[in-house]
Design a protein around this motif. Structure first.
Motif, PDB file in Angstrom:
ATOM      1  N   GLU A  75      -6.563  -5.249   5.041  1.00  0.00           N
ATOM      2  CA  GLU A  75      -6.726  -6.429   5.887  1.00  0.00           C
ATOM      3  C   GLU A  75      -7.313  -7.618   5.131  1.00  0.00           C
ATOM      4  OE1 GLU A  75      -7.105  -5.340  10.454  1.00  0.00           O
ATOM      5  OE2 GLU A  75      -8.871  -4.705   9.336  1.00  0.00           O
ATOM      6  N   GLY A  76      -7.865  -7.357   3.948  1.00  0.00           N
ATOM      7  CA  GLY A  76      -8.399  -8.456   3.152  1.00  0.00           C
ATOM      8  C   GLY A  76      -7.398  -8.882   2.092  1.00  0.00           C
ATOM      9  N   PRO A  77      -7.810  -9.681   1.113  1.00  0.00           N
ATOM     10  CA  PRO A  77      -6.901 -10.037   0.017  1.00  0.00           C
ATOM     11  C   PRO A  77      -6.402  -8.787  -0.709  1.00  0.00           C
ATOM     12  CG  PRO A  77      -8.869 -11.412  -0.003  1.00  0.00           C
ATOM     13  CD  PRO A  77      -9.130 -10.308   0.979  1.00  0.00           C
ATOM     14  N   THR A  78      -5.110  -8.686  -0.881  1.00  0.00           N
ATOM     15  CA  THR A  78      -4.520  -7.554  -1.583  1.00  0.00           C
ATOM     16  C   THR A  78      -3.497  -8.049  -2.595  1.00  0.00           C
ATOM     17  OG1 THR A  78      -2.770  -7.304   0.074  1.00  0.00           O
ATOM     18  CG2 THR A  78      -4.770  -5.964   0.378  1.00  0.00           C
ATOM     19  N   MET A  79      -3.284  -7.252  -3.622  1.00  0.00           N
ATOM     20  CA  MET A  79      -2.283  -7.583  -4.626  1.00  0.00           C
ATOM     21  C   MET A  79      -0.887  -7.565  -4.026  1.00  0.00           C
ATOM     22  SD  MET A  79      -1.501  -5.691  -8.253  1.00  0.00           S
ATOM     23  CE  MET A  79      -2.692  -6.665  -9.164  1.00  0.00           C
ATOM     24  N   THR A  83       0.240 -11.227  -4.322  1.00  0.00           N
ATOM     25  CA  THR A  83       0.964 -11.414  -5.584  1.00  0.00           C
ATOM     26  C   THR A  83       2.408 -10.937  -5.514  1.00  0.00           C
ATOM     27  OG1 THR A  83      -1.115 -11.155  -6.809  1.00  0.00           O
ATOM     28  CG2 THR A  83       0.928 -10.883  -8.052  1.00  0.00           C
ATOM     29  N   PHE A  84       2.656  -9.867  -4.758  1.00  0.00           N
ATOM     30  CA  PHE A  84       3.985  -9.258  -4.741  1.00  0.00           C
ATOM     31  C   PHE A  84       4.603  -9.232  -3.344  1.00  0.00           C
ATOM     32  CE2 PHE A  84       1.914  -7.058  -8.417  1.00  0.00           C
ATOM     33  CZ  PHE A  84       2.686  -7.651  -9.404  1.00  0.00           C
ATOM     34  N   ALA A  85       4.391 -10.297  -2.585  1.00  0.00           N
ATOM     35  CA  ALA A  85       4.942 -10.347  -1.227  1.00  0.00           C
ATOM     36  C   ALA A  85       6.467 -10.254  -1.223  1.00  0.00           C
ATOM     37  CB  ALA A  85       4.497 -11.632  -0.524  1.00  0.00           C
ATOM     38  N   GLN A  86       7.111 -10.622  -2.324  1.00  0.00           N
ATOM     39  CA  GLN A  86       8.570 -10.554  -2.396  1.00  0.00           C
ATOM     40  C   GLN A  86       9.088  -9.114  -2.316  1.00  0.00           C
ATOM     41  OE1 GLN A  86       6.505 -11.241  -4.895  1.00  0.00           O
ATOM     42  NE2 GLN A  86       7.463 -11.094  -6.916  1.00  0.00           N
ATOM     43  N   LEU A  87       8.182  -8.142  -2.522  1.00  0.00           N
ATOM     44  CA  LEU A  87       8.581  -6.740  -2.429  1.00  0.00           C
ATOM     45  C   LEU A  87       8.587  -6.227  -0.994  1.00  0.00           C
ATOM     46  CD1 LEU A  87       6.558  -5.244  -5.422  1.00  0.00           C
ATOM     47  CD2 LEU A  87       8.956  -5.957  -5.390  1.00  0.00           C
ATOM     48  N   MET A  99      -5.426   1.063   7.040  1.00  0.00           N
ATOM     49  CA  MET A  99      -4.586   0.942   5.851  1.00  0.00           C
ATOM     50  C   MET A  99      -5.420   0.458   4.671  1.00  0.00           C
ATOM     51  SD  MET A  99      -1.273  -1.594   5.433  1.00  0.00           S
ATOM     52  CE  MET A  99      -0.386  -0.881   6.820  1.00  0.00           C
ATOM     53  N   VAL A 100      -5.229   1.082   3.503  1.00  0.00           N
ATOM     54  CA  VAL A 100      -5.919   0.685   2.280  1.00  0.00           C
ATOM     55  C   VAL A 100      -4.880   0.480   1.184  1.00  0.00           C
ATOM     56  CG1 VAL A 100      -6.326   3.068   1.496  1.00  0.00           C
ATOM     57  CG2 VAL A 100      -7.868   1.254   0.740  1.00  0.00           C
ATOM     58  N   GLU A 101      -5.136  -0.473   0.289  1.00  0.00           N
ATOM     59  CA  GLU A 101      -4.235  -0.707  -0.829  1.00  0.00           C
ATOM     60  C   GLU A 101      -4.757  -0.030  -2.088  1.00  0.00           C
ATOM     61  OE1 GLU A 101      -2.049  -4.501  -2.745  1.00  0.00           O
ATOM     62  OE2 GLU A 101      -4.185  -4.369  -3.217  1.00  0.00           O
ATOM     63  N   SER A 102      -3.875   0.650  -2.790  1.00  0.00           N
ATOM     64  CA  SER A 102      -4.158   1.190  -4.117  1.00  0.00           C
ATOM     65  C   SER A 102      -3.416   0.343  -5.144  1.00  0.00           C
ATOM     66  CB  SER A 102      -3.699   2.648  -4.220  1.00  0.00           C
ATOM     67  OG  SER A 102      -3.827   3.121  -5.549  1.00  0.00           O
ATOM     68  N   SER A 103      -4.131  -0.082  -6.175  1.00  0.00           N
ATOM     69  CA  SER A 103      -3.506  -0.869  -7.236  1.00  0.00           C
ATOM     70  C   SER A 103      -4.120  -0.482  -8.577  1.00  0.00           C
ATOM     71  CB  SER A 103      -3.677  -2.371  -6.978  1.00  0.00           C
ATOM     72  OG  SER A 103      -5.044  -2.727  -6.933  1.00  0.00           O
ATOM     73  N   ARG A 104      -3.501  -0.975  -9.637  1.00  0.00           N
ATOM     74  CA  ARG A 104      -3.956  -0.722 -11.012  1.00  0.00           C
ATOM     75  C   ARG A 104      -4.155   0.776 -11.298  1.00  0.00           C
ATOM     76  NH1 ARG A 104      -1.926  -5.058 -12.108  1.00  0.00           N
ATOM     77  NH2 ARG A 104      -2.965  -6.667 -13.335  1.00  0.00           N
ATOM     78  N   PHE A 105      -3.222   1.593 -10.789  1.00  0.00           N
ATOM     79  CA  PHE A 105      -3.242   3.029 -11.079  1.00  0.00           C
ATOM     80  C   PHE A 105      -2.726   3.256 -12.488  1.00  0.00           C
ATOM     81  CE2 PHE A 105      -1.521   7.215 -11.479  1.00  0.00           C
ATOM     82  CZ  PHE A 105      -2.263   8.044 -10.642  1.00  0.00           C
ATOM     83  N   CYS A 106      -3.458   4.009 -13.262  1.00  0.00           N
ATOM     84  CA  CYS A 106      -2.956   4.422 -14.575  1.00  0.00           C
ATOM     85  C   CYS A 106      -3.669   5.674 -15.044  1.00  0.00           C
ATOM     86  CB  CYS A 106      -3.073   3.302 -15.605  1.00  0.00           C
ATOM     87  SG  CYS A 106      -4.744   2.798 -16.027  1.00  0.00           S
ATOM     88  N   VAL A 107      -3.004   6.402 -15.930  1.00  0.00           N
ATOM     89  CA  VAL A 107      -3.513   7.669 -16.454  1.00  0.00           C
ATOM     90  C   VAL A 107      -3.214   7.738 -17.947  1.00  0.00           C
ATOM     91  CG1 VAL A 107      -3.155  10.169 -16.467  1.00  0.00           C
ATOM     92  CG2 VAL A 107      -3.363   8.964 -14.295  1.00  0.00           C
ATOM     93  N   THR A 145       1.011   0.308  -1.662  1.00  0.00           N
ATOM     94  CA  THR A 145       0.925  -0.008  -3.082  1.00  0.00           C
ATOM     95  C   THR A 145       2.181  -0.725  -3.558  1.00  0.00           C
ATOM     96  OG1 THR A 145       0.429   0.945  -5.270  1.00  0.00           O
ATOM     97  CG2 THR A 145       1.956   2.172  -3.874  1.00  0.00           C
ATOM     98  N   ALA A 146       2.042  -1.491  -4.612  1.00  0.00           N
ATOM     99  CA  ALA A 146       3.175  -2.033  -5.356  1.00  0.00           C
ATOM    100  C   ALA A 146       3.277  -1.240  -6.654  1.00  0.00           C
ATOM    101  CB  ALA A 146       2.966  -3.518  -5.658  1.00  0.00           C
ATOM    102  N   THR A 147       4.429  -0.665  -6.918  1.00  0.00           N
ATOM    103  CA  THR A 147       4.585   0.165  -8.098  1.00  0.00           C
ATOM    104  C   THR A 147       5.995  -0.050  -8.665  1.00  0.00           C
ATOM    105  OG1 THR A 147       4.344   2.420  -8.952  1.00  0.00           O
ATOM    106  CG2 THR A 147       5.267   2.192  -6.723  1.00  0.00           C
TER     107      THR A 147
END
Length: 212
Positions: A75-79, A83-87, A99-107, A145-147
């Motif tokens: 509900e707050g600012p999300t990527m 940033t990726f509303a076109q998706l 609802m929660v956003e997950s971003s910058r996932f990496c391993v 998420t955006a992935t």
């Protein structure tokens, strides 16, 4: 390998782990994936790190950070929306309090951890389980998420399929996609490694975020 959750009030206590996280993000996103991200001598940062996210980290027994993700209330600012509303097929996330956003996932898959029965890397599964567990513990039942297409296939292999929120689009050097993932006990049980260790049960907190 275990999960560490770092909420804003714990940033100072885990400054070393967070510093490792930003270096890992730089190594993966700029170094390996060649994304157009902002990297300084301290690592990779963006504007969404300023909104007091909770970070989910996968750490080894010797306190090395080998996986990370950033969680922010949708509900707050999300990527995804900022940033990726076109998706997004509708152009809007239509966020809810659950609802929660997950971003910058990496391993870091170069770490010498065994893969579970020929499945995905242990750090990847540990991160998936940690994200789901934290989300459920904090009242969320949906993760957005955006992935990219490659990661969508990884989610399918893990038994945690993503529901698309729009059509794939070419962004930079990748084919990006927005999606929604369930945060429920069934998904947690499917992705959780046999020896999963978590500190999340001790870190549940209200869904409150500063507008700083």
């Amino acid at each position: 390998m275990r999960v560490l959750t770092v909420s804003p009030e714990k940033y100072a206590d885990h400054s070393d782990e967070l510093a490792q996280m930003h270096r890992l993000r730089a190594s993966i996103f700029r170094g390996r994936l060649e994304w157009d991200v902002t990297v300084t001598k301290s690592g990779e940062f963006d504007e969404y790190d300023k909104f007091d996210p909770t970070y989910i980290l996968a750490t080894t027994d010797d306190a090395r950070v080998v996986g990370c993700a950033r969680l922010l209330p949708a509900e707050g600012p999300t990527m995804l929306e900022g940033t990726f509303a076109q998706l997004l097929g509708s152009g809007s996330l239509c966020a809810s309090p659950n609802m929660v956003e997950s971003s910058r996932f990496c391993v870091d898959t170069s770490v010498g951890e065994a893969r579970e029965g020929g499945r995905l890397h242990l750090a990847t599964l540990t991160m998936f389980a940690g994200i789901i567990e934290w989300s459920m513990s904090n009242g969320y039942n949906e993760i957005v998420t955006a992935t990219d297409i490659r990661f969508e296939r990884i989610l399918n292999r893990a038994g945690w399929p993503m529901r698309r929120l729009g059509e794939p689009r070419e962004i930079g050097n990748t084919i990006a996609i927005a999606g929604s993932l369930p945060a429920d006990p069934e998904s947690f049980d499917r992705v959780r490694p046999v020896d999963y260790q978590s500190a999340i049960s001790h870190d549940a907190r209200p869904k409150i975020r500063s507008a700083a």
